[in-house]
Design an enzyme around this catalytic site. Structure first.
Site, PDB file in Angstrom:
ATOM      1  N   ASP A   1      -9.676 -17.742  -6.067  1.00 13.40           N
ATOM      2  CA  ASP A   1      -9.011 -18.809  -5.310  1.00 13.40           C
ATOM      3  C   ASP A   1      -8.444 -19.864  -6.255  1.00 13.40           C
ATOM      4  O   ASP A   1      -7.350 -20.375  -6.037  1.00 13.40           O
ATOM      5  CB  ASP A   1      -9.995 -19.472  -4.334  1.00 13.40           C
ATOM      6  CG  ASP A   1      -9.917 -18.834  -2.965  1.00 13.40           C
ATOM      7  OD1 ASP A   1      -9.463 -17.667  -2.885  1.00 13.40           O
ATOM      8  OD2 ASP A   1     -10.304 -19.472  -1.972  1.00 13.40           O
TER       9      ASP A   1
ATOM     10  N   TYR B   1     -23.881 -11.937  -2.084  1.00 16.75           N
ATOM     11  CA  TYR B   1     -23.391 -11.907  -0.705  1.00 16.75           C
ATOM     12  C   TYR B   1     -24.062 -10.788   0.101  1.00 16.75           C
ATOM     13  O   TYR B   1     -23.971 -10.770   1.321  1.00 16.75           O
ATOM     14  CB  TYR B   1     -21.868 -11.725  -0.658  1.00 16.75           C
ATOM     15  CG  TYR B   1     -21.069 -12.905  -1.184  1.00 16.75           C
ATOM     16  CD1 TYR B   1     -21.700 -14.082  -1.567  1.00 16.75           C
ATOM     17  CD2 TYR B   1     -19.693 -12.840  -1.292  1.00 16.75           C
ATOM     18  CE1 TYR B   1     -20.972 -15.158  -2.056  1.00 16.75           C
ATOM     19  CE2 TYR B   1     -18.957 -13.915  -1.776  1.00 16.75           C
ATOM     20  CZ  TYR B   1     -19.608 -15.068  -2.163  1.00 16.75           C
ATOM     21  OH  TYR B   1     -18.871 -16.135  -2.639  1.00 16.75           O
TER      22      TYR B   1
ATOM     23  N   ASP C   1     -14.929 -14.490  -6.146  1.00 18.96           N
ATOM     24  CA  ASP C   1     -14.470 -15.169  -4.934  1.00 18.96           C
ATOM     25  C   ASP C   1     -13.928 -16.545  -5.308  1.00 18.96           C
ATOM     26  O   ASP C   1     -12.816 -16.938  -4.940  1.00 18.96           O
ATOM     27  CB  ASP C   1     -15.692 -15.299  -3.995  1.00 18.96           C
ATOM     28  CG  ASP C   1     -15.319 -15.813  -2.616  1.00 18.96           C
ATOM     29  OD1 ASP C   1     -14.114 -15.954  -2.342  1.00 18.96           O
ATOM     30  OD2 ASP C   1     -16.237 -16.085  -1.825  1.00 18.96           O
TER      31      ASP C   1
ATOM     32  N   LYS D   1     -22.867 -15.440 -16.177  1.00 24.79           N
ATOM     33  CA  LYS D   1     -23.680 -16.639 -16.436  1.00 24.79           C
ATOM     34  C   LYS D   1     -24.926 -16.139 -17.165  1.00 24.79           C
ATOM     35  O   LYS D   1     -26.063 -16.313 -16.708  1.00 24.79           O
ATOM     36  CB  LYS D   1     -23.991 -17.313 -15.077  1.00 24.79           C
ATOM     37  CG  LYS D   1     -24.647 -18.658 -15.177  1.00 24.79           C
ATOM     38  CD  LYS D   1     -23.729 -19.761 -15.652  1.00 24.79           C
ATOM     39  CE  LYS D   1     -24.477 -21.067 -15.812  1.00 24.79           C
ATOM     40  NZ  LYS D   1     -23.779 -22.062 -16.614  1.00 24.79           N
TER      41      LYS D   1
ATOM     42  N   ASP E   1     -18.713 -21.172 -16.007  1.00 23.64           N
ATOM     43  CA  ASP E   1     -18.323 -22.587 -15.982  1.00 23.64           C
ATOM     44  C   ASP E   1     -17.164 -22.837 -16.940  1.00 23.64           C
ATOM     45  O   ASP E   1     -16.205 -23.549 -16.636  1.00 23.64           O
ATOM     46  CB  ASP E   1     -19.519 -23.514 -16.271  1.00 23.64           C
ATOM     47  CG  ASP E   1     -20.495 -22.936 -17.276  1.00 23.64           C
ATOM     48  OD1 ASP E   1     -20.350 -21.759 -17.660  1.00 23.64           O
ATOM     49  OD2 ASP E   1     -21.415 -23.663 -17.694  1.00 23.64           O
TER      50      ASP E   1
END
Ligand code: NAD
Length: 356
Positions: free
Chosen positions: A251, A142, A247, A191, A223
């Protein structure tokens, strides 16, 4: 203790829910002998209307001069057509960056009284869960190098993920410290089968593990983590991960608790001050109607007492009062499912009564 708290009420339901948290903090002050001094500052759409800027200089200065900051929410349809850097949401990134808040703590807990709100299978719900997500907040993709260029297929856009060892160390330290006062288990999500940044992340957290011999550190690919959160959320205690993975996963975790109106968060930096806010937005659809659930903001105030001021008994008193009203069957509209619902003010009154 005398403590100065900057209030950023913001837009939509922001003022209503922050007022609720202030009432609860004042009650805690009376009960435990503290003086909380509240100073409001403008942020978001309210600040745009008054000054033309979503994050006025006085707001940043006021927050930096305070002992801690409580935020409602920003944004709403009135400001949706403004250019990106003039929008209310721009103030969120601005204040986090001005306060150098690189750690985001997001608890996702299933309240036994609200287990019917959980969208998961009953056998999974039965086991319950109480997860703390520690998300890196100021680095990664980001904030990395980005842009447009001519590529193999013509115009292309790119974003880059970069993490320094220092950034990884400080966020992992926050996770280890949090785990020490919980169940001493950290799951680090990355990852590493694909990304170089993840390989440095993995190496760094395992090197640090020897400083926290009581804490078990396990790696999990992102994942798999997305799947495990809905298959078996009870396996998680503390999760630590990058900005983007955090992020998305936070959620997902909030959704499995069943109600967005219940979840608090804390953003912390090198100082104890921090910024405390509910995870939800400004809910313009119910603003000004005494319908908002104030619990996420009240629990954010409890996190402030715990992390900014080390007032554990006071934080627990609030959390227990919330548990008590939920156990008593009291609900705001978002968690009432058509049954009788209390308004924002009445739910706050009930929490104050439970604190007495
Ligand atoms: P939202 O979280 O505001 O609302 C989503 C849904 O949840 C709405 O139906 C709303 O009524 C409900 N809801 C949210 N909080 C609630 C509460 N405390 N009690 C009862 N119901 C509640 O998300 P959105 O609608 O996508 O966004 C609305 C505005 O908020 C947008 O301008 C968005 O940019 C902004 N936003 C701000 C923040 C922030 O300030 N941190 C975060 C997310 C979104």
């Amino acid at each position: 203790m005398k403590l100065n708290i900057a209030l950023l009420k913001g837009d939509g339901i922001g003022p209503e829910i922050v007022d609720s948290a202030v009432r609860v903090l004042n009650k805690i002050g009376e009960k435990f002998g503290h003086e909380f001094v509240f100073t409001p500052y403008l942020i978001g759409g309210a600040a745009i209307d008054a000054t033309g800027e979503p994050l006025p200089k006085e707001t940043v200065e006021g927050c930096l001069a305070s002992d801690s900051v409580l935020l409602g929410a920003v944004g709403g349809p009135k400001w949706d057509t403004l250019p990106g850097n003039k929008r209310p949401e721009k103030a969120l990134l601005g204040i986090r960056s001005a306060m150098e808040l690189y750690t985001n703590l997001r608890p996702a807990r299933l309240y036994p009284a609200l287990k019917d709100d959980c969208p998961l299978r009953p056998d999974i719900v039965e086991k319950g869960f109480d997860i703390l997500i520690v998300r890196e907040l100021t680095g990664g993709i980001y904030f990395g190098d980005r842009g447009y260029r001519d590529g193999k297929y013509g115009e292309e856009a790119y974003d880059t993920e970069c993490y320094s060892r220092l950034e990884i160390e400080r966020i992992c330290r926050a996770a280890f410290e949090a785990a020490m006062v919980r169940n001493k288990r950290v799951i680090s999500i990355d990852k590493a089968n694909v990304l170089e940044t993840s390989r440095l992340w993995r190496k760094t957290i395992h090197e640090m593990a020897s400083e926290y011999p009581e804490v078990t550190v396990t790696d999990m690919l992102v994942d798999n983590a997305a799947m495990q959160l809905v298959r078996n959320p009870s396996q998680f205690d503390v999760i630590v991960t990058t900005n983007m993975f955090g992020d998305i996963l936070s959620d997902e975790a909030s959704q499995i608790t069943g109600s967005i109106g219940m979840l608090p968060s804390a953003s912390l930096g090198a100082t104890k001050r921090g910024l405390y806010e509910p995870i939800h937005g400004s809910a313009p659809d119910i603003a000004g109607q005494n319908k908002a659930n104030p619990i996420a903001t009240i629990l954010s105030a409890a996190m402030m007492l715990r992390y900014a001021f080390a007032l554990e008994a006071e934080a627990l008193a609030i959390e227990n009062a919330v548990d008590k009203v939920l156990e008593a069957g009291l609900r705001t509209a978002d968690i009432a499912h058509g049954a009788d619902a209390l308004g924002t003010v009445e739910m706050t009154d009930a929490i104050l009564a439970a604190l007495a």
